[in-house]
Design a protein around this motif. Structure first.
Motif, short mmCIF file in Angstrom:
data_model
loop_
_atom_site.label_atom_id
_atom_site.label_comp_id
_atom_site.label_asym_id
_atom_site.label_seq_id
_atom_site.Cartn_x
_atom_site.Cartn_y
_atom_site.Cartn_z
N VAL A 47 0.84 -1.20 0.00
CA VAL A 47 0.00 0.00 0.00
C VAL A 47 0.87 1.25 0.00
O VAL A 47 0.60 2.22 -0.72
CB VAL A 47 -0.95 -0.01 1.21
N ALA A 48 1.94 1.24 0.79
CA ALA A 48 2.85 2.38 0.83
C ALA A 48 3.46 2.62 -0.55
O ALA A 48 3.54 3.77 -1.02
CB ALA A 48 3.94 2.13 1.87
N TYR A 49 3.90 1.56 -1.20
CA TYR A 49 4.47 1.68 -2.54
C TYR A 49 3.46 2.26 -3.52
O TYR A 49 3.77 3.17 -4.29
CB TYR A 49 4.95 0.31 -3.01
N SER A 50 2.26 1.74 -3.50
CA SER A 50 1.25 2.19 -4.46
C SER A 50 0.89 3.65 -4.27
O SER A 50 0.53 4.35 -5.22
CB SER A 50 -0.01 1.33 -4.34
N ASN A 51 0.97 4.12 -3.02
CA ASN A 51 0.62 5.51 -2.72
C ASN A 51 1.82 6.45 -2.68
O ASN A 51 1.65 7.64 -2.44
CB ASN A 51 -0.11 5.57 -1.38
N GLY A 52 3.01 5.90 -2.87
CA GLY A 52 4.21 6.73 -2.84
C GLY A 52 4.53 7.28 -1.46
O GLY A 52 5.05 8.39 -1.33
N VAL A 53 4.25 6.51 -0.41
CA VAL A 53 4.49 6.95 0.96
C VAL A 53 5.63 6.12 1.56
O VAL A 53 5.56 4.88 1.53
CB VAL A 53 3.22 6.80 1.82
N PRO A 54 6.66 6.73 2.13
CA PRO A 54 7.77 5.96 2.72
C PRO A 54 7.29 5.17 3.94
O PRO A 54 6.43 5.63 4.70
CB PRO A 54 8.77 7.05 3.14
N TYR A 55 7.88 3.97 4.14
CA TYR A 55 7.46 3.16 5.29
C TYR A 55 8.65 2.45 5.90
O TYR A 55 9.71 2.29 5.28
CB TYR A 55 6.38 2.16 4.89
N LEU A 56 8.45 2.01 7.15
CA LEU A 56 9.44 1.22 7.88
C LEU A 56 8.68 0.41 8.92
O LEU A 56 7.63 0.83 9.41
CB LEU A 56 10.45 2.15 8.57
N ALA A 57 9.23 -0.77 9.27
CA ALA A 57 8.55 -1.62 10.26
C ALA A 57 9.53 -2.11 11.31
O ALA A 57 10.67 -2.47 11.01
CB ALA A 57 7.90 -2.82 9.57
N PHE A 58 9.04 -2.11 12.56
CA PHE A 58 9.76 -2.65 13.71
C PHE A 58 8.99 -3.88 14.19
O PHE A 58 7.80 -3.79 14.49
CB PHE A 58 9.83 -1.62 14.83
N ARG A 59 9.67 -5.00 14.26
CA ARG A 59 9.00 -6.25 14.68
C ARG A 59 9.87 -6.96 15.70
O ARG A 59 11.02 -7.30 15.44
CB ARG A 59 8.77 -7.16 13.48
N SER A 60 9.30 -7.21 16.87
CA SER A 60 10.00 -7.93 17.92
C SER A 60 9.53 -9.38 17.96
O SER A 60 8.33 -9.65 17.82
CB SER A 60 9.77 -7.26 19.27
N LEU A 61 10.45 -10.28 18.17
CA LEU A 61 10.14 -11.71 18.08
C LEU A 61 9.44 -12.19 19.34
O LEU A 61 10.00 -12.15 20.44
CB LEU A 61 11.43 -12.51 17.86
N SER A 62 8.21 -12.64 19.17
CA SER A 62 7.44 -13.21 20.28
C SER A 62 7.56 -14.73 20.33
O SER A 62 7.21 -15.35 21.34
CB SER A 62 5.97 -12.83 20.16
N ASP A 63 8.02 -15.32 19.23
CA ASP A 63 8.10 -16.79 19.13
C ASP A 63 9.05 -17.13 18.00
O ASP A 63 9.54 -16.25 17.29
CB ASP A 63 6.72 -17.40 18.87
N LEU A 64 9.31 -18.41 17.83
CA LEU A 64 10.28 -18.87 16.83
C LEU A 64 9.61 -19.55 15.64
O LEU A 64 10.26 -20.30 14.91
CB LEU A 64 11.31 -19.80 17.48
N ALA A 65 8.33 -19.29 15.42
CA ALA A 65 7.61 -19.75 14.23
C ALA A 65 7.72 -21.25 14.01
O ALA A 65 7.74 -21.73 12.87
CB ALA A 65 8.11 -19.00 12.99
#
Length: 286
Positions: free
Chosen positions: A236-254
């Motif tokens: 969605v960010a790409y399609s709208n030309g809006v810069p984005y970044l994500a922070f994700r902390s590990l709650s489990d080991l999948a």
């Protein structure tokens, strides 16, 4: 003005601060100043300031469709200059540990796949006319890019990776020591969590808790982490030309742990650690 004709609710340029579900937004809501709440399609969007920066804070909802829909609503109804996502995720890279906070450089939709025909026992082959099936498969599952277009690129292109904004990434790399928790509610981790900037992230519509598929995802996508929303937000960010970044902390080991999935035990630690790093990012953002 919104391209959809939706009425803007607020004209202040703001950073969209997104989390997926309630446990991830608690610390951010507590830190939000000057809160003013709006409701669109039953979802709350709250304006105010975090670390002195004007923001609109909201829940994406869990999984890809919710994240796509509510991110676009925010872009249509508010004057969003940048997007940041904070939340929990599954750890894929065996060098990382529960509680670590990851900031990948790009995100892809790893469950956008062809379910291939079995053409011989144990052999699953794509149709010969399907030219975008180039990544290694997991059994019958062959990953594929998605079709996307934007104002800057109105012709349809096929992309797998949606890159984060390089300026935002540089600020994330500059963050100093953030005090990350390793204990909560009497439960403690065996390692001290750390911030890891770099590597890849992947997202899809499944809660992942399978060792074999985890190993495939790490080997095939060089992913540090996986979740159920970020790549949708990135598209969605790409399609709208809006810069984005994500922070994700590990709650489990999948699925990589020796016992049952760890999310129920360490979700709170991970959610707060991600929020703490994201707040440090906002404090450093100019």
């Amino acid at each position: 003005m919104s391209t959809t004709g939706a009425v803007r609710l607020d004209e202040t340029p703001r950073i969209a601060v997104i989390t997926a579900f309630q446990p991830e937004i608690v610390l951010l809501s507590q830190r939000l100043q000057g809160a003013k709440r709006y409701s669109v399609n039953g979802n709350d969007f709250t304006t105010g300031t975090l670390e002195g920066k004007p923001v609109v804070l909201f829940l994406s909802g869990i999984s890809m469709t919710n994240a796509t829909m509510n991110t676009q609503v925010a872009l249509d109804r508010f004057k969003v200059s940048h997007i940041v996502f904070s939340g929990i995720a599954g750890g894929v890279n065996p060098a990382l540990h529960i509680g670590d906070v990851t900031v990948p450089v790009q995100w892809g939709q790893y469950l956008e796949v062809l379910m291939a025909r079995e053409t011989a026992p144990g052999t699953y082959s794509p149709p010969p006319w399907m030219k975008d099936v180039t990544m290694p498969a997991f059994g019958m599952m062959h990953p594929r890019p998605v079709e996307v277009r934007s104002a800057a690129q109105p012709d349809i292109v096929r992309k797998f990776w949606f890159e984060v904004d390089p300026q935002m990434l540089a600020v994330a790399r500059s963050i100093g020591n953030v005090e990350l928790a390793n204990c909560a509610a009497g439960k403690c981790l065996t390692t001290q969590p750390r911030l890891v900037v770099g590597g890849n992230g992947v997202s899809g519509q499944a809660f992942m808790d399978n060792r074999a598929y985890r190993e495939y995802v790490f080997k095939n996508f060089q992913a540090n982490t996986l979740d159920m929303e970020t790549a949708a937000v990135g598209m969605v960010a790409y399609s709208n030309g809006v810069p984005y970044l994500a922070f994700r902390s590990l709650s489990d080991l999948a699925g990589g742990g020796s016992e049952e999935n760890e999310m129920g035990t360490f979700m709170g630690i991970a959610a707060d650690n991600s929020a703490k790093v994201m707040l440090a990012f906002l404090a450093a953002w100019k």
